[in-house]
Design an enzyme around this catalytic site. Sequence first.
Site, PDB file in Angstrom:
ATOM      1  N   PHE A   2     120.611  53.659  52.825  1.00 60.39           N
ATOM      2  CA  PHE A   2     119.612  52.702  53.274  1.00 60.39           C
ATOM      3  C   PHE A   2     118.797  53.339  54.401  1.00 60.39           C
ATOM      4  O   PHE A   2     119.049  54.482  54.798  1.00 60.39           O
ATOM      5  CB  PHE A   2     120.297  51.422  53.768  1.00 60.39           C
ATOM      6  CG  PHE A   2     121.252  50.823  52.765  1.00 60.39           C
ATOM      7  CD1 PHE A   2     120.805  49.923  51.809  1.00 60.39           C
ATOM      8  CD2 PHE A   2     122.601  51.166  52.771  1.00 60.39           C
ATOM      9  CE1 PHE A   2     121.674  49.380  50.871  1.00 60.39           C
ATOM     10  CE2 PHE A   2     123.479  50.638  51.832  1.00 60.39           C
ATOM     11  CZ  PHE A   2     123.012  49.741  50.890  1.00 60.39           C
ATOM     12  N   SER A  40     123.895  48.135  45.168  1.00 62.56           N
ATOM     13  CA  SER A  40     124.314  47.988  46.560  1.00 62.56           C
ATOM     14  C   SER A  40     123.228  47.287  47.363  1.00 62.56           C
ATOM     15  O   SER A  40     122.049  47.628  47.239  1.00 62.56           O
ATOM     16  CB  SER A  40     124.600  49.359  47.181  1.00 62.56           C
ATOM     17  OG  SER A  40     125.700  49.978  46.546  1.00 62.56           O
ATOM     18  N   CYS A  47     127.374  47.513  53.541  1.00 62.70           N
ATOM     19  CA  CYS A  47     127.045  47.825  52.150  1.00 62.70           C
ATOM     20  C   CYS A  47     128.001  47.070  51.227  1.00 62.70           C
ATOM     21  O   CYS A  47     129.223  47.297  51.257  1.00 62.70           O
ATOM     22  CB  CYS A  47     127.162  49.326  51.907  1.00 62.70           C
ATOM     23  SG  CYS A  47     126.847  49.804  50.188  1.00 62.70           S
ATOM     24  N   THR A  49     128.577  45.365  47.101  1.00 70.99           N
ATOM     25  CA  THR A  49     128.209  45.553  45.706  1.00 70.99           C
ATOM     26  C   THR A  49     127.953  44.211  45.029  1.00 70.99           C
ATOM     27  O   THR A  49     128.772  43.295  45.136  1.00 70.99           O
ATOM     28  CB  THR A  49     129.337  46.295  44.960  1.00 70.99           C
ATOM     29  OG1 THR A  49     129.550  47.565  45.574  1.00 70.99           O
ATOM     30  CG2 THR A  49     128.971  46.502  43.499  1.00 70.99           C
ATOM     31  N   ALA A  67     136.089  42.960  50.789  1.00 68.28           N
ATOM     32  CA  ALA A  67     137.500  43.322  50.752  1.00 68.28           C
ATOM     33  C   ALA A  67     138.141  43.086  52.119  1.00 68.28           C
ATOM     34  O   ALA A  67     137.442  42.955  53.131  1.00 68.28           O
ATOM     35  CB  ALA A  67     137.642  44.785  50.346  1.00 68.28           C
ATOM     36  N   HIS A 105     128.151  51.803  56.118  1.00 64.32           N
ATOM     37  CA  HIS A 105     129.566  51.814  56.475  1.00 64.32           C
ATOM     38  C   HIS A 105     129.678  51.579  57.985  1.00 64.32           C
ATOM     39  O   HIS A 105     129.378  52.460  58.793  1.00 64.32           O
ATOM     40  CB  HIS A 105     130.211  53.149  56.091  1.00 64.32           C
ATOM     41  CG  HIS A 105     130.121  53.428  54.621  1.00 64.32           C
ATOM     42  ND1 HIS A 105     130.174  54.698  54.100  1.00 64.32           N
ATOM     43  CD2 HIS A 105     129.963  52.595  53.563  1.00 64.32           C
ATOM     44  CE1 HIS A 105     130.062  54.639  52.783  1.00 64.32           C
ATOM     45  NE2 HIS A 105     129.926  53.373  52.437  1.00 64.32           N
ATOM     46  N   THR A 150     116.052  52.268  68.085  1.00 61.66           N
ATOM     47  CA  THR A 150     116.093  53.435  68.967  1.00 61.66           C
ATOM     48  C   THR A 150     116.753  53.058  70.283  1.00 61.66           C
ATOM     49  O   THR A 150     116.403  52.039  70.895  1.00 61.66           O
ATOM     50  CB  THR A 150     114.680  53.963  69.238  1.00 61.66           C
ATOM     51  OG1 THR A 150     114.077  54.335  67.988  1.00 61.66           O
ATOM     52  CG2 THR A 150     114.711  55.178  70.157  1.00 61.66           C
TER      53      THR A 150
END
Length: 209
Positions: A2, A40, A47, A49, A67, A105, A150
């Site tokens: 991404f 995704s 992220c 699915t 999960a 992640h 930033t």
Amino acid sequence: MFTGIVTDVGTVVSVVERETVRRLEIDSAYDPAGIAIGASIACSGVCLTVVEVRPHAGGARFAVDAAPETLALTTAADWRAGTRLNLERALRIGDELGGHIVSGHVDGLAEIVVREEVGEATRFDFRVPAQLSRFIAEKGSVCLDGTSLTVNAVTGDVFSVLLIPHTLAVTTWGERRVGDRINLEIDVMARYVARLAEAGAAAQATPPA
């Protein structure tokens, strides 16, 4: 992959506990024809699915499964019906890279400790876990709740960013307050630089055979 450029703000409409995962249904303005099962989507930086998708109210209602590890390490455990999420579809070859490379992640959670208006901008200060603070550098990039930002300044385990009114308006940042926890992904380049530095230091410390 991404970019940290939010393309929609979705809303959680249902949360269902299943045997091993938590299924969330999310309403978005995306075209359902453009979302494939298995695609995704970054949901506030996580992220996830797509396991189901259908047209709904001029957009798409899609389902994702979170999960146990995701629930333990991110804010996904706190999402309820009505929770608004920053969304981004996965990067495609040829897309403009407007932010920075983001994997989706999450590395940990940052806590907002200051929100202050600075002229037309808004400054947020975040406290991060000590093991992650070494990866955050002034003028470097971070991904916070799926938004590429930033770093403005760093002091110990606290860093700040400045958000312009447009960002507040088109993301969930206008809703964020002191005490909120935020999904944090450090810049992948910072991770590799730190790892190379550690490997170099270890090599220098190892006596020759």
